[in-house]
Design a protein around this motif. Structure first.
Motif, mmCIF file in Angstrom:
data_model
loop_
_atom_site.group_PDB
_atom_site.id
_atom_site.type_symbol
_atom_site.label_atom_id
_atom_site.label_comp_id
_atom_site.label_asym_id
_atom_site.label_seq_id
_atom_site.Cartn_x
_atom_site.Cartn_y
_atom_site.Cartn_z
ATOM 1 N N SER A 97 38.382 80.518 32.162
ATOM 2 C CA SER A 97 39.448 79.880 31.383
ATOM 3 C C SER A 97 38.876 78.983 30.297
ATOM 4 O O SER A 97 39.374 78.953 29.166
ATOM 5 C CB SER A 97 40.371 79.068 32.291
ATOM 6 O OG SER A 97 39.633 78.134 33.034
ATOM 7 N N LEU A 98 37.791 78.263 30.618
ATOM 8 C CA LEU A 98 37.151 77.407 29.615
ATOM 9 C C LEU A 98 36.531 78.253 28.517
ATOM 10 O O LEU A 98 36.647 77.930 27.328
ATOM 11 C CB LEU A 98 36.079 76.543 30.273
ATOM 12 C CG LEU A 98 36.596 75.446 31.201
ATOM 13 C CD1 LEU A 98 35.484 74.934 32.074
ATOM 14 C CD2 LEU A 98 37.181 74.317 30.392
ATOM 15 N N VAL A 99 35.884 79.351 28.906
ATOM 16 C CA VAL A 99 35.234 80.215 27.921
ATOM 17 C C VAL A 99 36.285 80.828 27.005
ATOM 18 O O VAL A 99 36.123 80.878 25.778
ATOM 19 C CB VAL A 99 34.433 81.318 28.653
ATOM 20 C CG1 VAL A 99 33.914 82.333 27.683
ATOM 21 C CG2 VAL A 99 33.303 80.702 29.438
ATOM 22 N N LEU A 100 37.395 81.260 27.601
ATOM 23 C CA LEU A 100 38.451 81.868 26.799
ATOM 24 C C LEU A 100 39.051 80.857 25.839
ATOM 25 O O LEU A 100 39.283 81.147 24.667
ATOM 26 C CB LEU A 100 39.530 82.416 27.738
ATOM 27 C CG LEU A 100 40.672 83.185 27.070
ATOM 28 C CD1 LEU A 100 40.143 84.398 26.376
ATOM 29 C CD2 LEU A 100 41.704 83.576 28.104
ATOM 30 N N GLY A 101 39.311 79.647 26.353
ATOM 31 C CA GLY A 101 39.858 78.612 25.488
ATOM 32 C C GLY A 101 38.919 78.276 24.341
ATOM 33 O O GLY A 101 39.342 78.135 23.195
ATOM 34 N N ALA A 102 37.621 78.187 24.643
ATOM 35 C CA ALA A 102 36.646 77.873 23.594
ATOM 36 C C ALA A 102 36.613 78.973 22.547
ATOM 37 O O ALA A 102 36.544 78.701 21.338
ATOM 38 C CB ALA A 102 35.266 77.679 24.218
ATOM 39 N N ARG A 103 36.673 80.234 23.019
ATOM 40 C CA ARG A 103 36.618 81.327 22.038
ATOM 41 C C ARG A 103 37.878 81.378 21.200
ATOM 42 O O ARG A 103 37.828 81.650 19.996
ATOM 43 C CB ARG A 103 36.438 82.658 22.768
ATOM 44 C CG ARG A 103 35.050 82.807 23.303
ATOM 45 C CD ARG A 103 34.842 84.131 23.957
ATOM 46 N NE ARG A 103 33.540 84.153 24.602
ATOM 47 C CZ ARG A 103 33.148 85.075 25.451
ATOM 48 N NH1 ARG A 103 33.959 86.058 25.765
ATOM 49 N NH2 ARG A 103 31.955 85.029 25.985
ATOM 50 N N LEU A 104 39.038 81.108 21.837
ATOM 51 C CA LEU A 104 40.283 81.157 21.084
ATOM 52 C C LEU A 104 40.355 80.061 20.035
ATOM 53 O O LEU A 104 41.059 80.198 19.037
ATOM 54 C CB LEU A 104 41.478 80.992 22.044
ATOM 55 C CG LEU A 104 41.930 82.232 22.802
ATOM 56 C CD1 LEU A 104 43.032 81.843 23.761
ATOM 57 C CD2 LEU A 104 42.423 83.285 21.850
ATOM 58 N N SER A 105 39.640 78.964 20.289
ATOM 59 C CA SER A 105 39.775 77.846 19.366
ATOM 60 C C SER A 105 39.145 78.132 18.011
ATOM 61 O O SER A 105 39.539 77.550 17.014
ATOM 62 C CB SER A 105 39.122 76.607 19.965
ATOM 63 O OG SER A 105 37.735 76.802 20.036
ATOM 64 N N GLY A 106 38.138 79.038 17.980
ATOM 65 C CA GLY A 106 37.511 79.322 16.695
ATOM 66 C C GLY A 106 36.372 78.391 16.357
ATOM 67 O O GLY A 106 35.813 78.451 15.269
ATOM 68 N N SER A 107 36.011 77.489 17.286
ATOM 69 C CA SER A 107 34.883 76.594 16.986
ATOM 70 C C SER A 107 33.574 77.306 17.261
ATOM 71 O O SER A 107 33.548 78.349 17.886
ATOM 72 C CB SER A 107 34.930 75.356 17.876
ATOM 73 O OG SER A 107 36.180 75.108 18.366
#
Lengths: 559, 91
Positions: free
Chosen positions: A263-273
């Motif tokens: 979930s953290l990895v997905l959130g980080a990737r979705l953020s675009g940072s």
């Protein structure tokens, strides 16, 4: 083991009460926490690493024995060869193909099913698939009822025989404080809430889905954690994946631990940072990344980063390791980064008051910018929360995708969390919460110690209720799960891709609902299966209980 | 009772062999294929060692005893064996 040593605390006023202390003992801490978290602070000298820990930090990750590693690779090699043979037979129609295939008319098109990616699933996972997705027909407490299944075509399809395995000891559920129960205070309160509000919310938080239960719960969570304000969401995974994009964006840097949850990895990737990964729980690696980020800035323009966000978890569920929070906070303060702490497994399970990893180390909750957690594990409910400053939470309320689009938490679930949280804090008038916290801590220490004495390789910190037991060989994954079920104990076994290819393991979750007899039964069965399967790989002679204190503060015992 | 214990022990050893090689997860016909192939290879190794190891030991002994530097003056082995032996001498 020595109690929590607290350094001298200054006088201060908070919420109208003056708290003064000098050199408290563990009982004093317990009394204060029972009275309700009043935000007592500690002053730590954070300049030197050794003094940031106020108790020994003992973790072990014993190295894989060389012979076992070689044999594991050999086993995977043989299974791969047989996988190729079976794929060949399936391709040339010598045997029936159970997996999805394109129709004959589509053969000339771009291939839909990437054969090699599913190779592992088809040929290795399928053969031992009966260890996962076991249907349970009772509440997943300390004991559960498992429905029996048989397969006539080697795990491609299952049939229920109709028999139920009663009172299987549950070593796999994340039931750390034993709140997964269908009777008692929490269940009754949840039933009342269901009678009053119904079960569905029929809306999002923005659109008539915001109940007074949610407001009550948010205030309670903020008080529990010791932060200004908090927000709750309907789903724990969605909390991470939908809120990290709100907090970070282009031009920001995310430093994420190697073994962070999906979930953290997905959130980080979705953020675009930009995402940079540091080695698991390794503060030197994190410091190096921070220094490089600040010195060099963004990749091409060398402008300073808009913000640097460090993503760590409280307890890593596959390793059983606890984050080195005092050092992370020291680094965060030095380099002016923000800290996002995911306490999915540690909230309710660590610390003298059950307030999580911040409480466990005796740190100030204000030091962690964003405290996130889930209610699935220790509270017996579902959903997630984020706690922090009032400005942060107000921003999330308006800008989070989860708040705008996702259905809010169901009322009985919210009530279950409210009741269980009050129970842990001691506000319901009983000492049940404190008893359960002590029981969990005792169970964890006892279980880990016995397993290590038996000679298994156990990963992780000595205080974490998640206990991974190494299996290594692919055939032993299936054999272990089946043999344990034969002895009426339900366990979770994990292999690739959740873990590295040779480091497959069985993961036990100790619960406060387990009595000593249950743990003894489970331990005897584990020892028996360990002898049968030859799983006792450890080459250490573990000393007895009284002598485990010879590790000093930073000595993480890595071989 | 010793026979029973022996049988149980052999059963346990076979189980360990299944687990270590990973064959435990395979279907019975795949197990049979692997066992057949492995047994054939082991049988070939045993046969070759039974036939050739004593003669090689004797030839080595004789070469050193008679202080000859050419192996083939003592023994009557196929030519390919000498080529292989020459190669092995380089290493």
């Amino acid at each position: 083991m020595q109690g929590v040593e607290v350094v001298k605390v200054d006088d201060f006023k908070y919420l109208g009460s003056t708290i003064q202390s000098n050199g408290q003992c563990r009982k004093e801490v317990k009394k204060r926490v029972q009275a309700g978290w009043s935000g007592w602070r500690q002053n730590h000298n954070v300049w030197h690493n050794a003094s940031v820990y106020n108790k020994p930090f003992v973790e072990s990750f014993e190295e894989t024995p060389l012979l076992v590693a070689v044999l594991t690779y050999m086993g995977y090699g043989i299974l791969t060869l047989f996988g190729y043979l079976r794929d060949f037979l399936r391709d040339w129609n010598f045997e029936k193909c159970h997996v999805a295939k394109e129709r004959d008319e589509q053969k000339d098109f771009v291939p839909l099913y990437q054969d090699f990616e599913n190779f592992y699933t088809r040929n290795l996972y399928m053969r031992i698939r009966d260890n996962w997705n076991r249907p349970i027909c009772s509440v997943p407490g300390a004991r559960m009822d498992v429905m029996e299944r048989v397969t006539h075509d080697y795990n491609w399809t299952f049939k229920h025989t109709g028999t139920v395995l009663f009172d299987v000891i549950n070593m796999g559920s994340y039931n750390y404080l034993g709140f997964a129960e269908n009777s008692g205070l929490c269940a009754n309160a949840a039933v009342e809430a269901a009678m009053k509000y119904g079960l569905g919310v029929c809306g999002t938080r923005h659109e008539i889905g915001n109940l007074d239960k949610h407001e009550e719960l948010e205030k309670l969570v903020a008080r529990f954690l010791g932060v200004e304000s908090s927000m709750v969401f309907g789903m724990g995974f969605a909390t991470n994946s939908m809120n990290i994009p709100t907090l970070a964006g282009k031009g920001c840097l995310i430093l994420s631990d190697e073994l962070n949850h999906a979930s953290l990895v997905l959130g980080a990737r979705l953020s675009g940072s930009t995402i940079r990964v540091f080695k698991h729980n390794n503060m030197q690696s994190l410091e190096k990344l921070l220094r490089d980020a600040i010195v060099h800035g963004q990749p091409r323009t060398h402008r300073p980063w808009k913000k640097i966000l460090i993503l760590v978890e409280g307890i890593y569920s596959m390793e059983g390791s606890i984050v080195r929070l005092p050092e992370v906070i020291a680094l965060k303060k030095k380099y002016k980064a923000y800290l996002y702490l995911d306490e999915a497994h540690s909230i309710g399970a660590l610390g003298p008051g059950g307030r999580g990893v911040v409480d466990y180390f005796g740190l100030d909750p204000c030091d962690v910018d964003i405290m996130m957690g889930t209610f699935t594990k220790s509270f017996g409910a579902a959903g997630g929360y984020i706690g922090g400053n009032k400005e942060l939470i107000d921003y999330l309320r308006t800008h989070s995708h989860s708040a705008i689009y996702a259905t809010s938490m169901s009322p009985p679930v919210a009530q279950q969390i409210i009741t269980s949280m009050k129970c842990i804090m001691g506000e319901d008038g009983t000492t049940l919460g404190q008893e359960r916290l002590c029981q969990l801590s005792k169970n964890t220490t006892y279980f880990r110690r016995r397993l290590q004495e038996m000679g298994f390789i156990i990963y992780g910190n000595n205080d974490s209720p998640v206990v991974p037991l190494m299996l290594y060989m692919p055939a032993k994954i299936g054999a272990f799960g089946r043999e344990m079920l034969k002895r009426n104990i339900g366990t979770v076994v994990v292999g690739f891709p959740a873990t590295p290819i040779i480091e497959s393991r069985a993961r036990f979750c100790v619960s406060a609902a387990h009595t000593k007899e249950m743990l003894d039964t489970a331990l005897n069965a584990i020892s028996e299966v360990g002898d049968l399967l030859q799983l006792k790989y450890s080459r250490h002679a573990w000393p007895s209980d009284e002598e485990t204190n010879h590790f000093s503060y930073l000595d993480s015992h890595q071989d | 009772m010793d026979v029973k214990n022996m049988r149980e022990y052999m059963g346990w050893l076979y189980y360990q062999y299944l687990l270590i090689t990973g064959i435990y997860v395979l279907e019975p016909w795949e197990k049979s294929i692997f066992n057949t192939v492995l047994f054939t290879m082991v049988a070939m190794v045993v046969y070759t060692s039974y036939v050739f190891v004593p003669i090689h030991i004797w030839c080595n002994f004789e070469t050193r005893l008679k202080k000859k530097d050419k192996y083939y003056l003592i023994c009557h082995l196929p030519k390919c064996t000498y080529r292989l032996l020459e190669l092995s001498l380089i290493f």
